[in-house]
Design an enzyme around this catalytic site. Sequence first.
Site, PDB file in Angstrom:
ATOM      1  N   ASP A 167       0.854  -1.174   0.000  1.00 38.84           N
ATOM      2  CA  ASP A 167       0.000   0.000   0.000  1.00 38.84           C
ATOM      3  C   ASP A 167       0.902   1.240   0.000  1.00 38.84           C
ATOM      4  OD1 ASP A 167      -2.126   1.730  -0.015  1.00 38.84           O
ATOM      5  OD2 ASP A 167      -3.211   0.759   1.604  1.00 38.84           O
TER       6      ASP A 167
HETATM    7  C1  BGC Z   1      -5.014   3.292   0.171  1.00 41.35           C
HETATM    8  C2  BGC Z   1      -5.223   2.263  -0.920  1.00 41.35           C
HETATM    9  C3  BGC Z   1      -5.041   2.902  -2.276  1.00 41.35           C
HETATM   10  C4  BGC Z   1      -3.674   3.549  -2.338  1.00 41.35           C
HETATM   11  C5  BGC Z   1      -3.358   4.175  -3.679  1.00 41.35           C
HETATM   12  C6  BGC Z   1      -3.754   4.089  -0.023  1.00 41.35           C
HETATM   13  O1  BGC Z   1      -3.704   5.165   0.844  1.00 41.35           O
HETATM   14  O2  BGC Z   1      -4.987   2.628   1.413  1.00 41.35           O
HETATM   15  O3  BGC Z   1      -6.488   1.676  -0.795  1.00 41.35           O
HETATM   16  O4  BGC Z   1      -5.207   1.941  -3.267  1.00 41.35           O
HETATM   17  O5  BGC Z   1      -3.617   4.545  -1.342  1.00 41.35           O
HETATM   18  O6  BGC Z   1      -4.046   5.337  -3.897  1.00 41.35           O
END
Ligand code: BGC
Length: 785
Positions: A302
Amino acid sequence: MENSVKPVQFAVSILIGVGMLSVLGQSRLFAQSAVPNAQLAGRALNAKVDALLKRMTLEEKIGQTVQYSAGFATGPEGSKISYDELVAKGAAGSLLNVIGAEQTNHYQHIAMEKSRLHIPLMFGDDVIHGDRTTFPVPLGLASSWDPKLIAGVARTAAVEARADGINWVFSPMVDIARDARWGRIVESAGEDPYLGAALARGWVEGYQQNDLSKPDSVAVSVKHFAAYGAAIAGRDYNATDMSDITLRQVYLPPYLAAVDAGAATLMSSFNSINGVPATANPYTLTEILRKEWHFDGFVVSDWGAIAELRNHSIGPDGATVARKALEAGVDMDMEGNLYATTIAAQVRSGAIPESVLDEAVRRILRVKFALGLFEHPYTPVTPAYAPTAADRAQARAVAAETIVLLKNDPVEGVGALLPLGKAMKTVALIGPLADAAQDMLGSWGAQGDAKFAVSLKQALQERLGDHLLYAQGCGVLTGEDEKILLEGKPAPDDTKSIAEAVETAKKSDVAVVALGEDAGRMTGEAASRTRLGLPGRQEELLEAVAATGKPVVLVLFTGRPTEIKWAGAHVPAILEAWFPGMEGGHAVADVLFGDVNPSAKLTVSFPRAVGQEPLYYAQMPTGRPAHGDLSHMPANGEEQYQSRYIDEDNSALFPFGWGLSYTRFRYGQPTVDRPGIGLADLEQGHGKLTVGVDVRNAGSVAGTEVVQLYLRNTSASVEQPVRELKGFERVTLGPGETRHVEFSLGFDELSFWNAQSKRVVEPTTYKVWVGGSSLAEAEASFKVE
Ligand code: BGC
């Protein structure tokens, strides 16, 4: 994509009975391990990958494991970075937040023409509930209990994403969410593993079509692996702590279902699991995902999660935590900038075996080949999006299927208040969510645009013209809340506008009161709440409007279950509309006026009080179960020592599976086709028994019911929940029509995880209930012997 692997995969699908449609049916929802993904495991594919890998320098290998957000100024040196240069050097394998064919083609041309090995980029984006055509938020979509509907949403989203140059979506989010305080419950399918697994399959099938090489397929990223939804106290990014049984029985099934359906990638989560961060967790990422489930795709971290491992105190420096993440099985670093800066030296020094890096690169390249990016790296530039009639029709029909009728009591002289009848000529529309086009889009709106969104006010105006009266009544938040959430904003005084709303209601035949949350600030990531009531002065507004004596329909636009005890007791009709997407206003109006008979069912329990959270129906038994209504102080000592609260019932205000219709469904007695089933048969995978039930539409209009089957294992080596969903089916019945619905139960439904982390069946007696919610009463039983 190699043609040679397709027939193999097809044959595998036939053999195990998981063709596109049956995948979305009842089979293999609780697979124990995934079927190897022929698209990612084919021999010819691996030969291509290995040939390319052999030609790569150490830096080029590391480049493939690096992802930056080129859409806004992030990455190694923030706004100073030149992504053109990075891509030309082969120092990035993927970019996120780059949207639109011109932009993605720009970088892809650099990758294909200027980088030494011409390896295409993957372009990732948070396409969560639609790209340009915005559908309801995932929690709303889940309320349809309709995997095919969800596959259709994913299909439209995939087509639009590909037109935008995006070949990789950070969806589906399959985290089980049992705590309404957690803001990201809105992105989930709710509290149940069986339903979550079924819907996860729908998402993957819709996005990937069992064939990544199709020009309109996108690779999914199933997130957030693992158990992110169990954040302690519902606080986002918090630790999780649970037994292996709970991990496997409750939290893992939807990820496994997604892997079994062919998911190309997974995203590791921010949380720790039993003390080990999920982004450096060899148990979940390697033991379970790769060894048990045979996952052949790759794992991306993530956002910044590898860099954040330093805050988890599992290593003294960035190099150590990056090594731990890579060795645990995180193949790509999203925005952490640690793989890019620390891996090369560690491979050179021997601290990280090069084979570990090679394996990560192989997994990434496999997906790139399977997507057909080497042959077709570019996106044709198409005209700017404007919703077509078909897009609008799909968004409207989908949204209507996600609106839950929580309550519909008779009103004196009117009968059931909904659908609104002819007598309801003048409608007062009141509330801060009534004219809120932007909120209809929910959080993670992708490329959705509020200018295409239809508010409830707009939709009712189209229907009612001058017979619609409108007053906002109050804002979503109070002045105080506003100050907290929006620094320095002057506090609005709503006293006058609440009084105006009351006057408006008095002039009407019925008041439709649209209340809820601010989609952008109060729901989604980093939006956990400690209070679950209607924010600001909305409750006051509702009570003031109800005090006029006019019948009230409450329409809730929220991203979570809210605490609506007063409304539950005093408002005759309540609709939970979630954030219903671009056509949300029309869809709510369709339900209000009975053009659509509601069929959605809750996938999350609505609490009576926030102190019940986490609240879910599949509770474990206790030696001292609570009996009856105990919302009062017990009268004698004996009653006192029960598992309950002294100030509130244990039960949900509206339970899992709950949702009314404009017709009534009556259930017959469930029958089981035999008294018992043999243990050995079950273990060998061919034992099945069938539970049947007659469902009758006893009302005067056609309607769709979600028939739900729940089991209780009454005697096992480890205790089992008091009820667990193990089957469901949507059935549409005309007035007076009866349908015999059957559910097949075998190893997948009757097995559980024991104390040795083994999936087993044991001799026992099962209770079975079939009905229209988790309160289903019609009961039968059978034995496993
Ligand atoms: C979130 C994810 C997301 C990623 C990319 C993160 O902060 O937890 O769900 O896919 O950002 O934007």
